[in-house]
Design an enzyme around this catalytic site. Sequence first.
Site, mmCIF file in Angstrom:
data_model
loop_
_atom_site.group_PDB
_atom_site.id
_atom_site.type_symbol
_atom_site.label_atom_id
_atom_site.label_comp_id
_atom_site.label_asym_id
_atom_site.label_seq_id
_atom_site.Cartn_x
_atom_site.Cartn_y
_atom_site.Cartn_z
ATOM 1 N N LYS A 149 7.231 -1.654 13.759
ATOM 2 C CA LYS A 149 7.593 -2.704 14.077
ATOM 3 C C LYS A 149 8.255 -3.551 12.785
ATOM 4 O O LYS A 149 7.113 -3.641 11.950
ATOM 5 C CB LYS A 149 6.870 -3.555 14.828
ATOM 6 C CG LYS A 149 6.542 -2.792 16.235
ATOM 7 C CD LYS A 149 7.705 -3.313 17.392
ATOM 8 C CE LYS A 149 7.279 -2.869 18.759
ATOM 9 N NZ LYS A 149 8.110 -3.257 19.660
ATOM 10 N N ASP A 179 11.867 -0.861 14.478
ATOM 11 C CA ASP A 179 12.142 -1.581 15.568
ATOM 12 C C ASP A 179 12.179 -3.096 15.273
ATOM 13 O O ASP A 179 11.036 -3.754 14.944
ATOM 14 C CB ASP A 179 11.165 -1.203 16.630
ATOM 15 C CG ASP A 179 11.701 -2.201 17.935
ATOM 16 O OD1 ASP A 179 12.463 -3.007 18.104
ATOM 17 O OD2 ASP A 179 10.914 -1.998 19.060
ATOM 18 N N GLU A 205 16.054 0.036 16.097
ATOM 19 C CA GLU A 205 16.056 -0.307 17.449
ATOM 20 C C GLU A 205 16.540 -1.856 17.464
ATOM 21 O O GLU A 205 15.891 -2.567 16.701
ATOM 22 C CB GLU A 205 14.656 -0.131 18.238
ATOM 23 C CG GLU A 205 14.286 1.021 18.521
ATOM 24 C CD GLU A 205 13.144 1.264 19.478
ATOM 25 O OE1 GLU A 205 12.868 0.198 20.162
ATOM 26 O OE2 GLU A 205 12.255 2.254 19.128
ATOM 27 N N ASP A 230 18.017 -1.519 22.928
ATOM 28 C CA ASP A 230 16.850 -1.376 23.653
ATOM 29 C C ASP A 230 16.821 -2.758 24.582
ATOM 30 O O ASP A 230 17.307 -2.599 25.705
ATOM 31 C CB ASP A 230 15.591 -1.688 22.883
ATOM 32 C CG ASP A 230 14.150 -1.684 23.332
ATOM 33 O OD1 ASP A 230 14.207 -1.569 24.819
ATOM 34 O OD2 ASP A 230 13.210 -1.690 22.899
ATOM 35 N N LYS A 257 13.342 2.185 29.292
ATOM 36 C CA LYS A 257 11.982 1.594 29.392
ATOM 37 C C LYS A 257 12.162 1.388 31.146
ATOM 38 O O LYS A 257 12.710 0.448 31.553
ATOM 39 C CB LYS A 257 11.681 0.610 29.050
ATOM 40 C CG LYS A 257 11.227 0.365 27.384
ATOM 41 C CD LYS A 257 10.757 -0.775 27.132
ATOM 42 C CE LYS A 257 10.380 -0.744 25.540
ATOM 43 N NZ LYS A 257 11.287 -0.587 24.485
#
Length: 350
Positions: A149, A179, A205, A230, A257
Amino acid sequence: MKATYKKYILEFKTPSGTSRGVMTKKETWFLILRNGDIYGIGECGILRGLSIDDVPTYESKLSWVCDNIHLGEEELLKQLKEFPSIQFGLEQAFLSFNSNSPFELFPSEFTKNEFPISINGLIWMGDEAFMLSQLQQKLQDGFGCIKMKIGAIDFEKERSILKSIRKNFTPEEIELRVDANGAFSKEDALEKLKQLSKYCIHSIEQPIKPNNWQAMAALCKETPLPIALDEELIGIFTVTEKEKLLQTIQPQYIILKPSLVGGYAGCKEWIDLAEKYSVGWWVTSALESNIGLNAIAQWTYSLKTDMPQGLGTGSLFTNNLDSPLEVSNGKLFYRKDKHWKTNLIEDLCI
């Protein structure tokens, strides 16, 4: 058949940071179907501030589903378009109810013979020392794919971490994903992508915030490293809208997701379109408990993809539910010698 639901609060072992903030708790709801001794269970989980169905009427919608369970799965799913996480929980619950075992939704080599799923190791945001300590642990745990992240601390410090990884590990040894959770501005995103590309990054992402289709399309056209959408997929309900998004932005990857995009059915629509337009994809959890993670993992295995998936989140919580899921050497296993807690449903029923 009777349907009930119960709220459950998952507690993070360590506060987990993204560019949207730090999480210490995660709300989820279990949807339970019962007919005598036969039962099924599904998980409806939202991410506050991100899920399209993070609305004040969420629990009343769950109550409505329970009151109208006699309508059947197909009709209920049609009426839940704007509640993708409830759609997913309902899919799980009916699969569970109709299975020989309520936790074996997709019997396969994964559930029967412990064939694993390759997953990425997740590094949460924090100060440099915290992120490096997570990295060291993931490498010790045998992960060959690391997802980091970024976007919360100083960009140069994040770059230095990535540079350190690449100094010690080749792209063949460690696959690096990052991400940004939409943290970059439209003005500086391309320059940051150019700097990140020096470290042989597999993909990034959501570099900029969603709903900026033209800016994202320009980035995907000019980017020196692959971009994965995403958050951009959230709130896109129809096949027509999904196709328009992929045609307009032309991303290199999309990330699925189920809790955020309408369960298995919603994901399958995205996969079919992605393959039509030669867009890569992979599946990740949305911080579900082991109930939802189990449902995602079994379905993901059935898709027969070799790419590392984002399914390593089961160990994040202090009060997760016991399950056969186990992460070992960078892979997710369904251990036959471990069992679901026998009185789980009794504990959850209200």
